[in-house]
Design a protein around this motif. Structure first.
Motif, PDB file in Angstrom:
ATOM      1  N   GLY A   1     -21.595   5.612   5.681  1.00  0.00           N
ATOM      2  CA  GLY A   1     -22.322   6.303   4.574  1.00  0.00           C
ATOM      3  C   GLY A   1     -22.178   7.664   4.500  1.00  0.00           C
ATOM      4  N   LEU A   2     -22.021   8.311   5.774  1.00  0.00           N
ATOM      5  CA  LEU A   2     -21.948   9.945   5.431  1.00  0.00           C
ATOM      6  C   LEU A   2     -20.695  10.252   5.135  1.00  0.00           C
ATOM      7  CD1 LEU A   2     -24.040  10.694   9.168  1.00  0.00           C
ATOM      8  CD2 LEU A   2     -24.567  10.816   6.623  1.00  0.00           C
ATOM      9  N   LEU A   3     -19.547   9.382   5.413  1.00  0.00           N
ATOM     10  CA  LEU A   3     -18.076   9.569   4.993  1.00  0.00           C
ATOM     11  C   LEU A   3     -17.780   9.491   3.687  1.00  0.00           C
ATOM     12  CD1 LEU A   3     -16.131   8.498   8.032  1.00  0.00           C
ATOM     13  CD2 LEU A   3     -16.274  10.925   7.276  1.00  0.00           C
ATOM     14  N   ILE A   4     -18.783   8.566   3.057  1.00  0.00           N
ATOM     15  CA  ILE A   4     -18.171   8.253   1.599  1.00  0.00           C
ATOM     16  C   ILE A   4     -18.370   9.377   0.552  1.00  0.00           C
ATOM     17  CG2 ILE A   4     -19.023   6.988  -0.136  1.00  0.00           C
ATOM     18  CD1 ILE A   4     -19.560   4.557   1.521  1.00  0.00           C
ATOM     19  N   PRO A   5     -19.228  10.142   0.715  1.00  0.00           N
ATOM     20  CA  PRO A   5     -19.214  11.432  -0.448  1.00  0.00           C
ATOM     21  C   PRO A   5     -18.110  12.305  -0.238  1.00  0.00           C
ATOM     22  CG  PRO A   5     -21.507  11.040   0.548  1.00  0.00           C
ATOM     23  CD  PRO A   5     -20.607  10.282   1.256  1.00  0.00           C
ATOM     24  N   GLN A   6     -17.745  12.420   0.959  1.00  0.00           N
ATOM     25  CA  GLN A   6     -16.495  13.364   1.450  1.00  0.00           C
ATOM     26  C   GLN A   6     -15.174  12.463   0.955  1.00  0.00           C
ATOM     27  OE1 GLN A   6     -16.447  16.418   2.165  1.00  0.00           O
ATOM     28  NE2 GLN A   6     -14.498  16.767   2.088  1.00  0.00           N
ATOM     29  N   LEU A   7     -15.123  11.378   1.193  1.00  0.00           N
ATOM     30  CA  LEU A   7     -14.150  10.653   0.939  1.00  0.00           C
ATOM     31  C   LEU A   7     -13.822  10.525  -0.633  1.00  0.00           C
ATOM     32  CD1 LEU A   7     -14.156   7.636   3.529  1.00  0.00           C
ATOM     33  CD2 LEU A   7     -12.476   9.712   3.263  1.00  0.00           C
ATOM     34  N   LEU A   8     -15.152  10.521  -1.524  1.00  0.00           N
ATOM     35  CA  LEU A   8     -14.975  10.400  -2.858  1.00  0.00           C
ATOM     36  C   LEU A   8     -14.408  11.479  -3.400  1.00  0.00           C
ATOM     37  CD1 LEU A   8     -18.221   8.409  -3.590  1.00  0.00           C
ATOM     38  CD2 LEU A   8     -15.800   7.488  -3.989  1.00  0.00           C
ATOM     39  N   LEU A   9     -14.910  12.804  -2.692  1.00  0.00           N
ATOM     40  CA  LEU A   9     -14.474  13.945  -3.427  1.00  0.00           C
ATOM     41  C   LEU A   9     -12.907  14.294  -3.114  1.00  0.00           C
ATOM     42  CD1 LEU A   9     -17.420  16.274  -2.176  1.00  0.00           C
ATOM     43  CD2 LEU A   9     -16.821  15.735  -4.447  1.00  0.00           C
ATOM     44  N   ILE A  10     -12.408  13.650  -2.073  1.00  0.00           N
ATOM     45  CA  ILE A  10     -11.104  13.973  -1.887  1.00  0.00           C
ATOM     46  C   ILE A  10     -10.087  12.955  -2.733  1.00  0.00           C
ATOM     47  CG2 ILE A  10      -9.299  13.521   0.027  1.00  0.00           C
ATOM     48  CD1 ILE A  10     -11.237  14.128   2.049  1.00  0.00           C
ATOM     49  N   GLY A  11     -10.695  11.707  -2.805  1.00  0.00           N
ATOM     50  CA  GLY A  11     -10.011  10.977  -3.756  1.00  0.00           C
ATOM     51  C   GLY A  11     -10.126  11.196  -5.288  1.00  0.00           C
ATOM     52  N   ILE A  12     -11.120  11.830  -5.771  1.00  0.00           N
ATOM     53  CA  ILE A  12     -11.360  12.066  -7.144  1.00  0.00           C
ATOM     54  C   ILE A  12     -10.426  13.509  -7.586  1.00  0.00           C
ATOM     55  CG2 ILE A  12     -12.842  13.016  -9.037  1.00  0.00           C
ATOM     56  CD1 ILE A  12     -14.868  11.104  -7.661  1.00  0.00           C
ATOM     57  N   PHE A  13     -10.546  14.412  -6.455  1.00  0.00           N
ATOM     58  CA  PHE A  13     -10.153  15.970  -6.707  1.00  0.00           C
ATOM     59  C   PHE A  13      -8.680  16.053  -6.317  1.00  0.00           C
ATOM     60  CE2 PHE A  13     -14.664  16.215  -7.519  1.00  0.00           C
ATOM     61  CZ  PHE A  13     -14.677  16.869  -8.714  1.00  0.00           C
TER      62      PHE A  13
ATOM     63  N   TYR B   1      -6.355  12.962  -4.443  1.00  0.00           N
ATOM     64  CA  TYR B   1      -5.369  12.098  -4.492  1.00  0.00           C
ATOM     65  C   TYR B   1      -5.230  11.487  -6.021  1.00  0.00           C
ATOM     66  CZ  TYR B   1      -5.231  11.911   0.700  1.00  0.00           C
ATOM     67  OH  TYR B   1      -5.037  12.029   2.036  1.00  0.00           O
ATOM     68  N   TRP B   2      -6.157  11.512  -6.700  1.00  0.00           N
ATOM     69  CA  TRP B   2      -5.896  11.210  -7.949  1.00  0.00           C
ATOM     70  C   TRP B   2      -5.234  11.728  -8.890  1.00  0.00           C
ATOM     71  CZ3 TRP B   2      -5.822   6.974 -10.749  1.00  0.00           C
ATOM     72  CH2 TRP B   2      -5.949   6.922 -12.167  1.00  0.00           C
ATOM     73  N   PRO B   3      -5.305  13.162  -8.761  1.00  0.00           N
ATOM     74  CA  PRO B   3      -4.190  14.228  -9.625  1.00  0.00           C
ATOM     75  C   PRO B   3      -3.202  14.076  -9.112  1.00  0.00           C
ATOM     76  CG  PRO B   3      -6.465  15.181  -9.061  1.00  0.00           C
ATOM     77  CD  PRO B   3      -6.513  14.009  -8.190  1.00  0.00           C
ATOM     78  N   VAL B   4      -2.838  13.642  -7.862  1.00  0.00           N
ATOM     79  CA  VAL B   4      -1.492  13.488  -7.275  1.00  0.00           C
ATOM     80  C   VAL B   4      -0.857  12.329  -7.843  1.00  0.00           C
ATOM     81  CG1 VAL B   4      -0.293  13.085  -5.006  1.00  0.00           C
ATOM     82  CG2 VAL B   4      -1.743  14.827  -5.119  1.00  0.00           C
ATOM     83  N   ILE B   5      -1.703  11.293  -7.777  1.00  0.00           N
ATOM     84  CA  ILE B   5      -1.237   9.994  -8.501  1.00  0.00           C
ATOM     85  C   ILE B   5      -0.674  10.189  -9.918  1.00  0.00           C
ATOM     86  CG2 ILE B   5      -1.670   7.603  -9.062  1.00  0.00           C
ATOM     87  CD1 ILE B   5      -3.389   7.593  -6.596  1.00  0.00           C
ATOM     88  N   GLN B   6      -1.441  10.938 -10.738  1.00  0.00           N
ATOM     89  CA  GLN B   6      -1.501  11.411 -12.067  1.00  0.00           C
ATOM     90  C   GLN B   6      -0.361  12.123 -12.525  1.00  0.00           C
ATOM     91  OE1 GLN B   6      -3.062   9.051 -13.714  1.00  0.00           O
ATOM     92  NE2 GLN B   6      -3.806  10.539 -15.101  1.00  0.00           N
ATOM     93  N   ALA B   7       0.205  12.891 -11.505  1.00  0.00           N
ATOM     94  CA  ALA B   7       1.368  13.992 -11.495  1.00  0.00           C
ATOM     95  C   ALA B   7       2.591  13.240 -11.295  1.00  0.00           C
ATOM     96  CB  ALA B   7       1.170  15.109 -10.452  1.00  0.00           C
ATOM     97  N   PHE B   8       2.681  12.337 -10.309  1.00  0.00           N
ATOM     98  CA  PHE B   8       3.641  11.347 -10.239  1.00  0.00           C
ATOM     99  C   PHE B   8       3.862  10.492 -11.527  1.00  0.00           C
ATOM    100  CE2 PHE B   8       3.485  12.447  -5.714  1.00  0.00           C
ATOM    101  CZ  PHE B   8       4.818  12.528  -5.461  1.00  0.00           C
ATOM    102  N   PHE B   9       2.827  10.065 -12.008  1.00  0.00           N
ATOM    103  CA  PHE B   9       2.942   9.185 -13.048  1.00  0.00           C
ATOM    104  C   PHE B   9       3.481   9.938 -14.352  1.00  0.00           C
ATOM    105  CE2 PHE B   9       1.081   7.297 -17.009  1.00  0.00           C
ATOM    106  CZ  PHE B   9       1.446   6.200 -17.083  1.00  0.00           C
ATOM    107  N   TRP B  10       2.869  11.115 -14.471  1.00  0.00           N
ATOM    108  CA  TRP B  10       3.166  11.763 -15.872  1.00  0.00           C
ATOM    109  C   TRP B  10       4.560  12.428 -15.598  1.00  0.00           C
ATOM    110  CZ3 TRP B  10      -1.579  15.038 -17.294  1.00  0.00           C
ATOM    111  CH2 TRP B  10      -2.709  14.133 -18.045  1.00  0.00           C
ATOM    112  N   SER B  11       5.216  12.575 -14.214  1.00  0.00           N
ATOM    113  CA  SER B  11       6.443  12.937 -14.208  1.00  0.00           C
ATOM    114  C   SER B  11       7.559  12.179 -14.732  1.00  0.00           C
ATOM    115  CB  SER B  11       6.783  13.345 -12.537  1.00  0.00           C
ATOM    116  OG  SER B  11       6.759  12.056 -11.995  1.00  0.00           O
ATOM    117  N   VAL B  12       7.444  10.945 -14.845  1.00  0.00           N
ATOM    118  CA  VAL B  12       8.372   9.890 -15.427  1.00  0.00           C
ATOM    119  C   VAL B  12       7.959   9.436 -16.775  1.00  0.00           C
ATOM    120  CG1 VAL B  12       9.350   9.109 -13.055  1.00  0.00           C
ATOM    121  CG2 VAL B  12       7.396   8.004 -14.164  1.00  0.00           C
TER     122      VAL B  12
END
Length: 293
Positions: A13-25, A27-38
């Protein structure tokens, strides 16, 4: 520890907020960048069109792309090396307990609390050719210093601000490394007649190689990929594109030219370059690091 974490789900439970922040700000932009690049992404909404590697072909055929890469490489070499060398000199001075060393340790940490954009604005004023520190020299020799018109002056100003921003962290790491060196070895060298400079270059710096390597890896990555705030607040890529680094070109293409697909493609290329630089340092430079003391 058992009394604190009696519930095994509490650490999760203590890790979830940090993991959410990392995922949203991150990993998700990285995935979007790969998607938009093609895909060919419309700037104002609409259905994206799959274009495969056409975005990469378009970016790699652009002369401005290579110019920004070259500027970033030059900035990386000058800024990252200076951002490690100057803190090393300051750390050695503080470690030798010279006059005013103790208050200097505190003062040198202050820039860490200042945001990059604020640093850029401060140095833009300090180094302003009309009201800054060099304005008296400009009054005697007009045109001696003009970062608004001279690309070399603009790059020097950008380097100064970047180096000043990087001093606190590297200073802490290097000073801690120096203070953790085995004093018996240094004292034995002094008894044998080795002077301060010889002890520094033949004992202290070789033993400090893990900390130097760590600082260099971080600075090389940061100077290539994280100088956006300084460029945006100080030069906006000018004059004449002289400070239009690769990371700033991505921003201009995305948010001023609305070329979302091209900017995403360049982001993917930037990630690849950073990964290659990091791998190069670990595979080739780490061999010179001495971990055993």
């Amino acid at each position: 520890m058992n009394k604190i974490y009696q519930n095994r789900w509490l650490p999760v439970g203590l890790l979830i907020p940090q993991l959410l922040l990392i995922g949203i700000f991150f990993y998700w932009p990285v995935i979007q960048a790969f998607f938009w690049s093609v895909y060919l992404e419309p700037p104002f909404g609409g259905e994206a069109e799959f274009v495969g590697l056409e975005n990469f072909s378009r970016v790699l055929s652009d002369e401005q792309f290579y110019n920004s890469i070259n500027r970033s490489i030059v900035f990386m070499i000058t800024a990252s090396s200076s951002a490690v060398l100057i803190p090393l000199i300051l750390a050695v001075a503080a470690d030798r307990h010279i006059r005013l060393a103790k208050p200097a340790r505190n003062i040198l940490l202050w820039p860490k609390a200042v945001a990059g954009a604020s640093i850029g604005m401060a140095f833009s004023i300090l180094l302003n050719p009309h009201v800054g520190l060099l304005s008296p020299i400009n009054a005697l020799f007009p045109g001696f210093w003009n970062p608004g018109l001279n690309g070399t002056d603009a790059n020097i100003m950008l380097n100064i601000a970047y180096i000043w921003r990087g001093i606190p962290f590297n200073f802490i790491i290097l000073l801690a490394g120096l203070q953790g060196l085995p004093q018996s070895m240094i004292q034995a060298a002094a008894v044998d007649g080795a002077g301060p400079w010889r002890r520094l270059f033949e004992i202290q710096i070789p033993l400090l190689s893990p900390q130097l390597f760590f600082c260099m890896v971080l600075e090389v990555t940061a100077s290539f990929a994280s100088a956006f705030a300084l460029v945006d607040s100080m030069t906006q890529g000018g004059p004449g594109g002289a400070t239009n680094l690769f990371v700033y070109k991505i921003y201009v293409d995305a948010f001023k030219s609305y070329d979302l697909s091209g900017a995403s493609t360049q982001t993917v290329i930037l990630m690849a370059i950073v990964m290659l630089l990091t791998c190069f340092q670990f595979f080739f430079l780490e061999k010179r690091v001495k971990y055993n003391r």
